[in-house]
Motif scaffolding. Structure first.
Motif, PDB file in Angstrom:
ATOM      1  N   PRO A   1      36.741  35.415  25.340  1.00 14.58           N
ATOM      2  CA  PRO A   1      36.416  36.573  26.954  1.00 14.58           C
ATOM      3  C   PRO A   1      34.824  36.440  26.644  1.00 14.58           C
ATOM      4  O   PRO A   1      33.391  36.703  27.878  1.00 14.58           O
ATOM      5  CB  PRO A   1      36.918  37.657  26.709  1.00 14.58           C
ATOM      6  CG  PRO A   1      37.332  37.520  25.669  1.00 14.58           C
ATOM      7  CD  PRO A   1      37.247  36.425  25.203  1.00 14.58           C
TER       8      PRO A   1
ATOM      9  N   LYS B   1      34.370  28.482  31.843  1.00 13.70           N
ATOM     10  CA  LYS B   1      35.601  29.631  32.377  1.00 13.70           C
ATOM     11  C   LYS B   1      34.911  29.223  34.215  1.00 13.70           C
ATOM     12  O   LYS B   1      34.248  28.302  34.066  1.00 13.70           O
ATOM     13  CB  LYS B   1      33.923  30.862  32.331  1.00 13.70           C
ATOM     14  CG  LYS B   1      34.356  31.637  31.065  1.00 13.70           C
ATOM     15  CD  LYS B   1      35.461  32.026  30.651  1.00 13.70           C
ATOM     16  CE  LYS B   1      35.598  32.876  29.485  1.00 13.70           C
ATOM     17  NZ  LYS B   1      34.981  32.066  28.041  1.00 13.70           N
TER      18      LYS B   1
ATOM     19  N   ASN C   1      44.448  32.896  32.839  1.00 10.03           N
ATOM     20  CA  ASN C   1      44.335  31.798  31.651  1.00 10.03           C
ATOM     21  C   ASN C   1      45.129  31.119  31.797  1.00 10.03           C
ATOM     22  O   ASN C   1      46.399  30.857  31.991  1.00 10.03           O
ATOM     23  CB  ASN C   1      45.130  33.134  30.544  1.00 10.03           C
ATOM     24  CG  ASN C   1      43.758  32.458  28.962  1.00 10.03           C
ATOM     25  OD1 ASN C   1      43.812  31.188  29.195  1.00 10.03           O
ATOM     26  ND2 ASN C   1      43.431  33.062  28.183  1.00 10.03           N
TER      27      ASN C   1
ATOM     28  N   THR D   1      37.497  41.475  35.141  1.00  8.56           N
ATOM     29  CA  THR D   1      36.587  42.423  34.581  1.00  8.56           C
ATOM     30  C   THR D   1      35.699  43.352  33.851  1.00  8.56           C
ATOM     31  O   THR D   1      34.974  42.285  34.568  1.00  8.56           O
ATOM     32  CB  THR D   1      37.127  41.518  32.412  1.00  8.56           C
ATOM     33  OG1 THR D   1      37.576  41.140  32.383  1.00  8.56           O
ATOM     34  CG2 THR D   1      36.105  43.065  31.519  1.00  8.56           C
TER      35      THR D   1
ATOM     36  N   LEU E   1      39.597  32.146  33.119  1.00 10.41           N
ATOM     37  CA  LEU E   1      39.061  31.869  31.863  1.00 10.41           C
ATOM     38  C   LEU E   1      40.330  30.239  30.902  1.00 10.41           C
ATOM     39  O   LEU E   1      41.597  30.445  31.867  1.00 10.41           O
ATOM     40  CB  LEU E   1      39.073  32.624  30.514  1.00 10.41           C
ATOM     41  CG  LEU E   1      40.155  33.358  30.046  1.00 10.41           C
ATOM     42  CD1 LEU E   1      39.957  34.267  28.971  1.00 10.41           C
ATOM     43  CD2 LEU E   1      40.633  34.381  31.415  1.00 10.41           C
TER      44      LEU E   1
ATOM     45  N   SER F   1      32.201  42.129  33.764  1.00  7.99           N
ATOM     46  CA  SER F   1      32.180  40.761  33.280  1.00  7.99           C
ATOM     47  C   SER F   1      31.975  39.677  34.329  1.00  7.99           C
ATOM     48  O   SER F   1      32.731  39.967  35.651  1.00  7.99           O
ATOM     49  CB  SER F   1      33.406  40.310  32.329  1.00  7.99           C
ATOM     50  OG  SER F   1      32.857  39.364  32.303  1.00  7.99           O
TER      51      SER F   1
END
Length: 365
Positions: free
Chosen positions: A177, A183, A244, A199, A207, A202
């Motif tokens: 991360p 990403k 993810n 997040t 991801l 971020s």
């Protein structure tokens, strides 16, 4: 991983109805190509003799802007037709392998954004067309390598800038991360982190990606991403914030609750998917190794029907696909990228006119 001034002309070519290969269980079956909205039997050559045209966007006045990967040239194509004009060369580009001057995105306030490879990283810069020589870096530090550069950028319907960042050949980047590699990133237009990103603090929107080079939104605002696999499966994914997608633990379907499975998978020989665009209820995906344009029906709930191929083998490797302001579909070839078999006309930008059954234009860029 898997030239110059051009004249506008119409070429008379027949439509090759390719045997489509669908997602998952239907792989290997034939399908009837979907031509919703576009006449694939009436291609027009917008430009020819180019050197790996990669990024393609439209300026507020309707002109097209094109980026050449290795030369770092920007070409402007008038909205009403005519030969491309060299606007300038973007400074600071250090091309290597699959990397160089990649994606473009234009904003309504006349900034042009570019994803490029510098001597130290991949980064996103912005500039005014009358000041190409002084780009402003809004994001640096995306991992650099000769492979898996990602590079597609586009404004979403929310006004945010999205970027597909490859893992740069280091698979661990995708699950880290703290790394910007592997990403899909989401930025404010000035490069800062949106307050509603998954997040806090971020830029990571999703991801577990290997090499995303296609980003497109449907009319409902759903984001679809086209992604290169390694040896077996290429993918189309429906992107959920914070999700993810499994790389490098998973290629294709993983059936693992920790990861999101793709909507569509193709063998790498049939796809190696790059650019993507949505028009009406169809997702169009340009295939490099597969030398075809995939048409993927989209359902009202965000799912997909059986993909089918058009243009199979007609123009070689296809890199970028975008819907133009006039409703036509533009496709760029990538036969001079070191993996193709270029003709004297390559590389080309092709325009496919809309038909009377067009279902509309994409919600994104």
């Amino acid at each position: 991983m898997r030239r110059t001034v051009a004249l506008t002309s119409v070429i008379a070519l027949g439509l090759a109805l390719a045997g489509g290969v669908s997602a998952r269980a239907a792989a290997g079956t034939d399908a009837v190509p979907s031509a919703e909205g576009f006449d694939f039997g009436a291609p027009q050559v917008v430009a020819q003799g180019l050197q790996v045209p990669w990024g393609l966007t439209w300026l507020p006045g309707g002109d097209a802007l094109v980026a050449e990967r290795g030369t770092a040239r920007l070409l402007r194509i008038p909205a009403g037709g005519g030969a491309p004009v060299t606007v300038g060369t973007v400074p600071g580009v250090s091309p290597v392998g699959e990397a160089g001057l990649l994606g473009l995105a234009a904003s309504p306030d006349e900034w042009v954004y570019a994803y490029l490879t510098s001597a130290t990283d991949n980064r996103i810069v912005r500039f005014r067309l009358d000041a190409i020589g002084a780009p402003q870096a809004i994001l640096t530090g995306i991992p650099r390598g000769s492979i898996h550069a990602g590079g597609r950028i586009a404004f979403g319907p929310d006004g945010k800038l999205y970027a597909g960042a490859g893992d740069a050949g280091t698979t661990a980047n995708a699950q880290n991360p703290a790394s910007l590699g592997g990403k899909i990133l989401r930025l404010n237009p000035d490069g800062t982190v949106p307050s509603d990103n998954p997040t806090p603090g971020s830029l990571v929107y999703s991801l577990g990606h290997r090499n995303v080079q296609g980003l497109a939104w449907d009319a409902a605002g759903r984001l679809y991403a086209a992604e290169f696999g390694q040896n077996t499966w290429d993918e189309v994914n429906l992107i959920t914030p914070g999700a993810n997608y499994g790389w490098p633990a998973v290629e294709g379907d993983g059936n693992d609750p920790r990861y999101v499975d793709p909507l569509v998978v193709w063998s790498t020989a049939q796809a190696s998917p790059s650019g993507a665009a949505v028009a009406g209820s169809t997702l169009y995906v340009a295939a490099l190794r597969g030398t075809r344009l995939w048409t993927v029906p989209l359902t009202a709930d965000g799912g997909t029907g059986t993909p089918a191929a058009v243009l199979q083998g007609q123009f070689g490797r296809l890199r970028t696909v975008e819907v133009a302001p006039d409703g036509s579909l533009w496709v760029t070839t990538s036969n001079r990228d070191g993996r193709g078999s270029p003709t004297s006309a390559d590389d080309r930008i092709l325009r496919f006119p809309p038909t009377a059954v067009s279902g509309g234009s994409p919600a994104g860029e």
